[in-house]
Scaffold this motif. Structure first.
Motif, PDB file in Angstrom:
ATOM      1  N   ALA A 100     118.864  55.126  19.372  1.00 51.68           N
ATOM      2  CA  ALA A 100     118.216  53.911  18.876  1.00 51.68           C
ATOM      3  C   ALA A 100     117.147  54.240  17.842  1.00 51.68           C
ATOM      4  N   ILE A 101     116.436  55.332  18.048  1.00 55.12           N
ATOM      5  CA  ILE A 101     115.410  55.739  17.079  1.00 55.12           C
ATOM      6  C   ILE A 101     116.066  56.110  15.750  1.00 55.12           C
ATOM      7  N   ARG A 102     117.166  56.861  15.826  1.00 51.73           N
ATOM      8  CA  ARG A 102     117.858  57.237  14.583  1.00 51.73           C
ATOM      9  C   ARG A 102     118.410  56.016  13.864  1.00 51.73           C
ATOM     10  N   ALA A 103     118.908  55.064  14.638  1.00 51.80           N
ATOM     11  CA  ALA A 103     119.544  53.894  14.021  1.00 51.80           C
ATOM     12  C   ALA A 103     118.546  52.890  13.458  1.00 51.80           C
ATOM     13  N   SER A 104     117.404  52.720  14.141  1.00 50.07           N
ATOM     14  CA  SER A 104     116.474  51.656  13.753  1.00 50.07           C
ATOM     15  C   SER A 104     115.236  52.150  13.010  1.00 50.07           C
ATOM     16  N   ASP A 105     114.966  53.465  13.052  1.00 41.69           N
ATOM     17  CA  ASP A 105     113.824  54.066  12.353  1.00 41.69           C
ATOM     18  C   ASP A 105     112.529  53.282  12.568  1.00 41.69           C
ATOM     19  N   PRO A 106     112.072  53.168  13.825  1.00 43.36           N
ATOM     20  CA  PRO A 106     110.853  52.392  14.092  1.00 43.36           C
ATOM     21  C   PRO A 106     109.585  53.136  13.658  1.00 43.36           C
ATOM     22  N   ASP A 107     108.550  52.364  13.398  1.00 45.52           N
ATOM     23  CA  ASP A 107     107.238  52.953  13.126  1.00 45.52           C
ATOM     24  C   ASP A 107     106.538  53.334  14.432  1.00 45.52           C
ATOM     25  N   LEU A 108     106.855  52.601  15.497  1.00 46.34           N
ATOM     26  CA  LEU A 108     106.185  52.792  16.778  1.00 46.34           C
ATOM     27  C   LEU A 108     107.192  52.603  17.910  1.00 46.34           C
ATOM     28  N   ALA A 109     107.089  53.462  18.929  1.00 45.65           N
ATOM     29  CA  ALA A 109     107.906  53.315  20.134  1.00 45.65           C
ATOM     30  C   ALA A 109     106.976  53.059  21.311  1.00 45.65           C
ATOM     31  N   ILE A 110     107.229  51.971  22.032  1.00 43.87           N
ATOM     32  CA  ILE A 110     106.472  51.649  23.239  1.00 43.87           C
ATOM     33  C   ILE A 110     107.345  52.015  24.432  1.00 43.87           C
ATOM     34  N   LEU A 111     106.867  52.957  25.248  1.00 40.71           N
ATOM     35  CA  LEU A 111     107.690  53.496  26.330  1.00 40.71           C
ATOM     36  C   LEU A 111     107.024  53.316  27.687  1.00 40.71           C
ATOM     37  N   ASP A 112     107.817  52.897  28.662  1.00 40.65           N
ATOM     38  CA  ASP A 112     107.368  52.924  30.051  1.00 40.65           C
ATOM     39  C   ASP A 112     107.491  54.358  30.552  1.00 40.65           C
ATOM     40  N   VAL A 113     106.640  54.756  31.504  1.00 37.71           N
ATOM     41  CA  VAL A 113     106.685  56.122  32.030  1.00 37.71           C
ATOM     42  C   VAL A 113     107.854  56.304  32.989  1.00 37.71           C
ATOM     43  N   ARG A 114     107.984  55.392  33.946  1.00 38.19           N
ATOM     44  CA  ARG A 114     109.000  55.536  34.994  1.00 38.19           C
ATOM     45  C   ARG A 114     110.144  54.561  34.754  1.00 38.19           C
ATOM     46  N   MET A 115     111.307  55.141  34.497  1.00 39.16           N
ATOM     47  CA  MET A 115     112.479  54.318  34.214  1.00 39.16           C
ATOM     48  C   MET A 115     113.690  54.872  34.944  1.00 39.16           C
ATOM     49  N   PRO A 116     114.769  54.089  35.002  1.00 34.04           N
ATOM     50  CA  PRO A 116     115.995  54.586  35.622  1.00 34.04           C
ATOM     51  C   PRO A 116     116.489  55.836  34.878  1.00 34.04           C
ATOM     52  N   PRO A 117     117.259  56.739  35.538  1.00 36.01           N
ATOM     53  CA  PRO A 117     117.790  56.521  36.890  1.00 36.01           C
ATOM     54  C   PRO A 117     116.861  56.954  38.027  1.00 36.01           C
ATOM     55  N   THR A 118     115.928  57.874  37.779  1.00 33.27           N
ATOM     56  CA  THR A 118     115.113  58.391  38.885  1.00 33.27           C
ATOM     57  C   THR A 118     113.799  57.648  39.052  1.00 33.27           C
ATOM     58  N   ARG A 119     113.389  56.915  38.020  1.00 32.32           N
ATOM     59  CA  ARG A 119     112.112  56.194  38.031  1.00 32.32           C
ATOM     60  C   ARG A 119     110.940  57.135  38.324  1.00 32.32           C
ATOM     61  N   THR A 120     110.960  58.297  37.709  1.00 32.89           N
ATOM     62  CA  THR A 120     109.865  59.251  37.882  1.00 32.89           C
ATOM     63  C   THR A 120     109.152  59.510  36.559  1.00 32.89           C
TER      64      THR A 120
END
Length: 229
Positions: A40-60
């Motif tokens: 998605a980063i390569r395709a959309s070339d965002p200026d900023l990425a907002i990321l959650d820390v814990r996500m699937p599959p392990t949610r760690t």
């Protein structure tokens, strides 16, 4: 500003997207996990990425590991991490992984929309935004690390064997020293780690300090029977 959102909670993800759109930003991608993040980063070339820390599959730690990877490769996109908790070890790695232009905010402490939007602008412009609680816990971690540095190599070996659950006599046998020497080393460990003599859990607290220290590895005392005393 072009922004990518990677957050597993659909309500929070959509809410952030709406907030950003209303503020005049362009949300170029919305992801429920980090599996397609690089594409998605390569395709959309965002200026900023907002990321959650814990996500699937392990949610760690999927989100923050992805953030560290992004920052280690350059200054685009900038990264803003949102978390429910302070992940001390990974937060420190995130700070050290690249140049400025990143943020680490706790979700429950973002109380003002204007402050959140200002944080986004600051990160996008190459600044750093850290929740005060993140700073507090990182400073506390540094203090713990400093205490561990006071230990001698032999004291570290004794502490590592304590972490394995070994009793004093077993430690003595492994290190080829007397049980009395083990007791002296353990007393020195307690003193250097500033553990209160009146605390009946000093052994447990010492082990926790060892496990929390970066690069803590089990000792190999059996490899050097004639080694450090």
């Amino acid at each position: 500003m072009r922004i990518l959102i990677c957050e597993d909670s659909v309500l929070l993800r959509e809410g952030i997207a709406r907030l950003l759109t209303d503020a005049g930003h362009e949300v170029v991608a919305q992801l429920p996990d980090a599996t397609a993040l690089e594409a998605a980063i390569r395709a959309s070339d965002p200026d900023l990425a907002i990321l959650d820390v814990r996500m699937p599959p392990t949610r760690t730690n999927e989100g923050i590991l992805a953030a560290i990877g992004i920052r280690s490769r350059g200054d685009r996109p900038r990264v803003l991490v949102l978390s429910q908790y302070v992940e001390e070890r990974y937060a420190a790695d995130l700070i050290a992984s690249g140049p400025a232009g990143f943020g680490y905010l706790l979700k429950d402490r973002v109380a003002d929309v204007r402050d959140f939007l200002a944080a986004i602008e600051q990160v996008a412009n190459g600044g750093t935004v850290l929740d005060p609680e993140v700073v507090t816990q990182l400073l506390a971690r540094r203090r713990r690390d400093a205490r561990m540095e006071r230990l001698t190599p032999r004291e570290r070996q004794v502490l590592a064997l304590m972490a394995e659950g070994a009793a004093n006599q077993a430690i003595a046998d492994r290190l080829y020293i007397s049980a009395g020497s083990v007791e002296k080393h353990i007393s020195a460990v307690f003193q250097k780690l500033e553990l209160d003599p009146e605390d009946g859990n000093r052994r447990v607290l010492a082990v926790l300090a060892h496990l929390d220290a970066p690069g803590s590895d089990p000792s190999r005392p059996h490899d050097a029977p004639g080694g450090i005393r």
